[in-house]
Structure formats: structure tokens, C-alpha cells
Design a protein around this motif. Sequence first.
Motif, short mmCIF file in Angstrom:
data_model
loop_
_atom_site.label_atom_id
_atom_site.label_comp_id
_atom_site.label_asym_id
_atom_site.label_seq_id
_atom_site.Cartn_x
_atom_site.Cartn_y
_atom_site.Cartn_z
N ASP A 1 -7.02 1.34 -1.76
CA ASP A 1 -7.93 0.77 -2.75
C ASP A 1 -7.96 1.67 -3.98
O ASP A 1 -8.70 2.66 -4.02
CB ASP A 1 -9.32 0.62 -2.15
CG ASP A 1 -10.30 -0.08 -3.09
OD1 ASP A 1 -9.94 -0.30 -4.27
OD2 ASP A 1 -11.41 -0.41 -2.65
N HIS B 1 -13.43 5.38 -8.64
CA HIS B 1 -14.83 5.07 -8.97
C HIS B 1 -15.78 5.05 -7.79
O HIS B 1 -16.93 4.64 -7.96
CB HIS B 1 -14.89 3.72 -9.68
CG HIS B 1 -14.26 3.70 -11.03
ND1 HIS B 1 -14.85 4.24 -12.15
CD2 HIS B 1 -13.05 3.21 -11.44
CE1 HIS B 1 -14.05 4.08 -13.20
NE2 HIS B 1 -12.96 3.47 -12.80
N ALA C 1 -15.66 -2.87 -9.78
CA ALA C 1 -14.64 -3.29 -8.81
C ALA C 1 -14.29 -4.76 -8.96
O ALA C 1 -13.19 -5.18 -8.57
CB ALA C 1 -15.12 -3.01 -7.39
N ASP D 1 -14.01 -6.34 -11.77
CA ASP D 1 -13.31 -6.57 -13.03
C ASP D 1 -11.91 -7.12 -12.75
O ASP D 1 -11.21 -6.63 -11.85
CB ASP D 1 -13.22 -5.26 -13.81
CG ASP D 1 -12.75 -5.44 -15.24
OD1 ASP D 1 -11.61 -5.91 -15.43
OD2 ASP D 1 -13.50 -5.11 -16.16
N THR E 1 -5.01 -5.29 -6.65
CA THR E 1 -4.57 -3.91 -6.46
C THR E 1 -4.93 -3.36 -5.08
O THR E 1 -4.25 -2.47 -4.58
CB THR E 1 -5.16 -2.99 -7.53
OG1 THR E 1 -6.59 -3.01 -7.44
CG2 THR E 1 -4.72 -3.43 -8.92
N SER E 2 -6.00 -3.88 -4.48
CA SER E 2 -6.36 -3.42 -3.14
C SER E 2 -5.44 -4.07 -2.11
O SER E 2 -5.22 -5.29 -2.13
CB SER E 2 -7.81 -3.75 -2.81
OG SER E 2 -8.09 -3.44 -1.45
N ALA F 1 -7.78 2.60 -15.83
CA ALA F 1 -8.63 3.00 -14.70
C ALA F 1 -9.94 3.58 -15.20
O ALA F 1 -11.01 3.32 -14.63
CB ALA F 1 -7.89 4.02 -13.84
N HIS G 1 -12.52 0.70 -16.71
CA HIS G 1 -12.89 -0.48 -15.92
C HIS G 1 -13.59 -0.03 -14.66
O HIS G 1 -13.01 -0.02 -13.57
CB HIS G 1 -11.65 -1.32 -15.59
CG HIS G 1 -11.00 -1.94 -16.79
ND1 HIS G 1 -10.07 -1.28 -17.55
CD2 HIS G 1 -11.18 -3.16 -17.36
CE1 HIS G 1 -9.67 -2.07 -18.53
NE2 HIS G 1 -10.34 -3.21 -18.45
N HIS H 1 -9.29 -6.46 -14.02
CA HIS H 1 -8.32 -5.38 -14.10
C HIS H 1 -7.84 -4.94 -12.72
O HIS H 1 -6.68 -4.54 -12.55
CB HIS H 1 -8.94 -4.19 -14.83
CG HIS H 1 -8.06 -2.97 -14.88
ND1 HIS H 1 -7.05 -2.80 -15.81
CD2 HIS H 1 -8.02 -1.85 -14.09
CE1 HIS H 1 -6.43 -1.67 -15.61
NE2 HIS H 1 -7.00 -1.05 -14.57
N TRP H 2 -8.73 -5.02 -11.71
CA TRP H 2 -8.42 -4.52 -10.38
C TRP H 2 -7.94 -5.61 -9.43
O TRP H 2 -7.60 -5.30 -8.28
CB TRP H 2 -9.63 -3.81 -9.78
CG TRP H 2 -10.07 -2.63 -10.58
CD1 TRP H 2 -11.18 -2.54 -11.38
CD2 TRP H 2 -9.41 -1.37 -10.67
NE1 TRP H 2 -11.25 -1.30 -11.95
CE2 TRP H 2 -10.18 -0.56 -11.55
CE3 TRP H 2 -8.26 -0.84 -10.10
CZ2 TRP H 2 -9.81 0.76 -11.85
CZ3 TRP H 2 -7.89 0.47 -10.40
CH2 TRP H 2 -8.67 1.25 -11.28
N HIS I 1 -9.28 1.23 -6.94
CA HIS I 1 -10.58 1.31 -7.60
C HIS I 1 -11.46 2.34 -6.91
O HIS I 1 -12.14 3.14 -7.57
CB HIS I 1 -11.29 -0.04 -7.60
CG HIS I 1 -12.69 0.05 -8.14
ND1 HIS I 1 -13.78 0.27 -7.33
CD2 HIS I 1 -13.17 -0.03 -9.41
CE1 HIS I 1 -14.87 0.33 -8.07
NE2 HIS I 1 -14.53 0.16 -9.33
#
Length: 559
Positions: A177, A183, A253, A255, A261-262, A247, A250, A257-258, A179
Amino acid sequence: MTPQTHDTMAGSGWTAPSGKPPLSSRMLRATWRGLPAKRYEAGWEPGLAVPAADGSPLLTDHYFPRAAGDFPTLLVRSPYGRGLPWSPLYGMLFAEQGFHVVLQSCRGTGGSGGRFDPWRQEAADGRATVAWLRQQPWFTGTLGTVGPSYLGYVQWALALDPPPELKAMVIQAGLHDPHAFFHAGGAFHLENALAVGAGMTYQHQGTVPLVRAMLRLKRRLREITTALPLRKAYVPALGDVPWLDGAMTHPDADDPHWHGTSVAAAAEQPGVPTALIAGWHDALADQTFAQYHRLRRAGCATTLLVGPWTHTSAMQQGWPEVFAENLGWLRAHLCGDPAGLRPTPVRVHVGGEGAWQDLDDWPLAPATTAWFPAAHGALTRQPPADSAPLASVRYDPADPTPSVGGPLLSPGAGPRDNGALEAREDVLTFTGPPLTEPVDVLGPVAARLRISTDTGYADVFARLCDVDAENRSTNVCDGLLRLPAAGPGPSEITVPMSSTAYRFAAGHRIRLQLSGGAHPRYARNPGTGEPPADAAALVPARITLHAGSVLSLPTGARE
């Protein structure tokens, strides 16, 4: 590229090239001790062009045992280049033990074509590489994967839709993950993000460019981490790194943008037997524990090894244990040889006493022991009689509370003496009495705190420390939480403080350390409610701890 001749048969229908592994790899390999004796000499076939999902060439080095016969294949995909330390750690060592090793540079790195865009291309490029493997005469159809950090992420990406050939994975301090890496807790993990920015941007270019970048970063670290605004302050040291800027800017989580990605879902299916390796002071330890829990719930064959390591020392001082774990798992699932498997699924190093412990699961039991912060810096087993304020600190982002040790990617990681930190006026400590007998803590640690602030904008950093007979305070585990905006009254929050396996010795004392930040490990809270990356002003905050707060320690009995 080394000129190649062909002289040795190794695999059905394939004539092996005669090239030796790089001299630098052979020299480094010769310095290692405590590893299993090699079974074969290693060969090397460098610079193969494997077509990516879009046809871009992915440069790949092939290591192999110089012997006749069929051998399973290990796939190692990396954005950090194919030289040191990856060539000897994975290419040479595993070829010597009877594996073909395919060491590949991710797109846009190490001479591979295309543009590197972290997190977004690895699943497709991994599948394309497996399609190429199917065409190689030495490929037997038995595939494993291995590697740390981002090299672990690419394994999870491939396992989202695992090819039928994939029979085992070894994830060493790997993430699923992105994000959460940047964060978790609500604050930007600044120092680790900068270290990753330097590594991903320069390591694949070679040792000299990486060392120069790390030196620039070290010289400019204070300038970068105290800049207003923070965004783009890293450019003089690292150059423009678009994914790092993305990164940083943003934090949510959810958003877009992510999105995508996970790769956590890969651990929620029972398909690929997976060995997990972490260190107690590893920046990705919490993600490893989450992976283990998902795999166990899914009924997947899995093991967990956790040592006294940081993110990098697992590949250095810890390498004999880590390599033995790797080799045992891969031989069991790729070669049908279970002799190297451990008798229990979990093995952890217990800090404070320096012993290894074999366990049936992690954590063993949900039982916890409560310790209560009290007046005058005490930490007691009895809750205070009233709910009065216990203590307060003024956190000034213009002079932020510094970070000391802990799960960093930089050389300062790990357990450290916290004496100078705890002498600061912006740090609170609550300390228990000398223990009359040892106390074992095994599992996730948390602080449930009643907190109020005068501005409504603050972070709370909580740390568990071991205070020895000489009054030296050493960090065990910790965590930070960005407070939700709230009114002037106290609100209850829970700060997750990661997990540990640790023995507090008789005569030692348990300490809870609290502050308003740990800089530059975490980006400072500007105190204005503005996004930290774009904040242009700083406002101090007074943070008050109220009675009724609890430090929860998992102190279930060891096996």
C-alpha cells in the motif's frame, strides 16, 4: 556486457553461455560468512531485452547454475538497477544453490525502455516477463519470486492475478500500500519519502550517482525539511521527481491519485505460498504484519520471520538468517524439499534479551495490560481517581521536536538513547516503577489518549521506551497520529504504536513518551489546518494530556 561463448549444458535443449558474474559481485560474495556452501558455480547471461507490456525493452540479467539438469526459476524485478547489491545477493547466491535467476530492471530504470511510473506498471510488466519466460528453453514452468521493499511490491502486483507457474513468493520487508507508506497516521512520512526519492532516482544509475545524491540530501536535509512551503523543496538535492511530488500533495487515501496502487487484495486469496520477513525497526513492518494477517485469513500457506533489524540491516547483518529463510521456503515449494522449513509458522527475535522465539501465530493472544499516565510523570497500573489534566507541552513547528531512531530508511534507524530528546521541554514522559520481574510484550502496542489542544490542529507522537538501571531510555516502538480538527475540550484518540516482541528486564522501567511530532521523520504540523506541503505559516499548539489515558501492552504469556 561480457563477451559470451557457449560451453555448458544446463537445462533441456539449452546451451549455457560461459560468462562469469561481474567481478564486483564475485568480490563482494567472497566477503560473506555464515551462508550455506554453494552447490554449483554460477553463470551469467547479461543484457537480455524482455518486451514489456507495451513492447518497451526491459533489460534483464540471467544467472544460472553451471550444471546439467532442470532447475526452477526465480524472478527478481527491481527499480534499483541490476548491479550491487542485487547481483550477488540474488543472482549469484541463488544460482549457486540451484536456481535460474532472472534479475530485471523495471521500465525506465537501469537501461530499460519506457518511463518509470511507480506502482502503476508492475502487474502488466510482470505478466509480460512471465510470458517471455515461457519461451525460454531452460524454463521448467516452476517459478518463484523474491526480493525486498519495492521488489516486494512487484511480487504482490504479479500475485493479483498469479500465473499458474508461480509456486512461491518471498517478500522481504515489502509493501503493498504506497499511500500507507507515505501517509499512515495522517502525517507525511517526510524523511523516508526523501530517502526513497533518492534511491529510486539514482540507485539504478550506479553507486557513484547514488552516493552523490545521498550526500546532497544529507547536506540539504534541514533546508529541505524546514522550507515553507515544503512542496518541491527537495528539487535542489534530487531534481524534479514527479511521483514524489504526487505522493507529497495527495494525503487522502481516497484521492484518485492512489486508485489502483494498493495491491493488498493479492494477500486475500489462498493461491501462492508466501514467506514474509521484517525487522522490528523496519519502516514497512506494519505492512508486513497486515500481509500476514490477510494470508492467514485466506488460508494461504505462509510464514513470518521478524528480526532485530532495520529496513537495510536485514540485508546486511541479518542476511545469514534471511537467506536461510529464503532458501528453505523456496526449496520446499519449488523443489519439493521441505528439510529447510521451520517447525512453526512464526519466528521472532525478542528484544531486550536477544533470543529467538518460535510461535504458532502472531500475535499469540489479544490479552493486554493497561498502564495509566498519572501526575508528576508517573506510569501506574491503577487509573487516576479523577479526570484532571495531567500535563501539557507547547509544540512549536518553528522548532519542531526532533526524531531519534525508530523505523527509518536512513542510517540513524533503530533503537537509540532518548535521553537528550526526553530532556526537551516539548516532550512528556511517564515512567513506571522498577519491575520486580521481567515483563514480556508481544504484539501490537497502542496508546488511548484523552487529548485537548488550544488550536485544534496538532499531532501526537507516542513512543514506548525501556529505561534501564542506569536511567538510559531506549525506544522500543512508536507511532504518530494527526488529530482530527476538534473543539477545546478533550477528545479520545488511539495512537497505534506498531508491534514488538520485547522483554523488559527486572529492575528496568516502562516509559511512555509523548510529544507533538518527530521531525523530520514526519512533516511537521503547521498548526494552521493548511496542507503541510503548501503551508506558508506556522502556529504553535499547546497539547494537554488528561487523566483516563491508557498505554495498552500485549503481555500474553510466551509459548
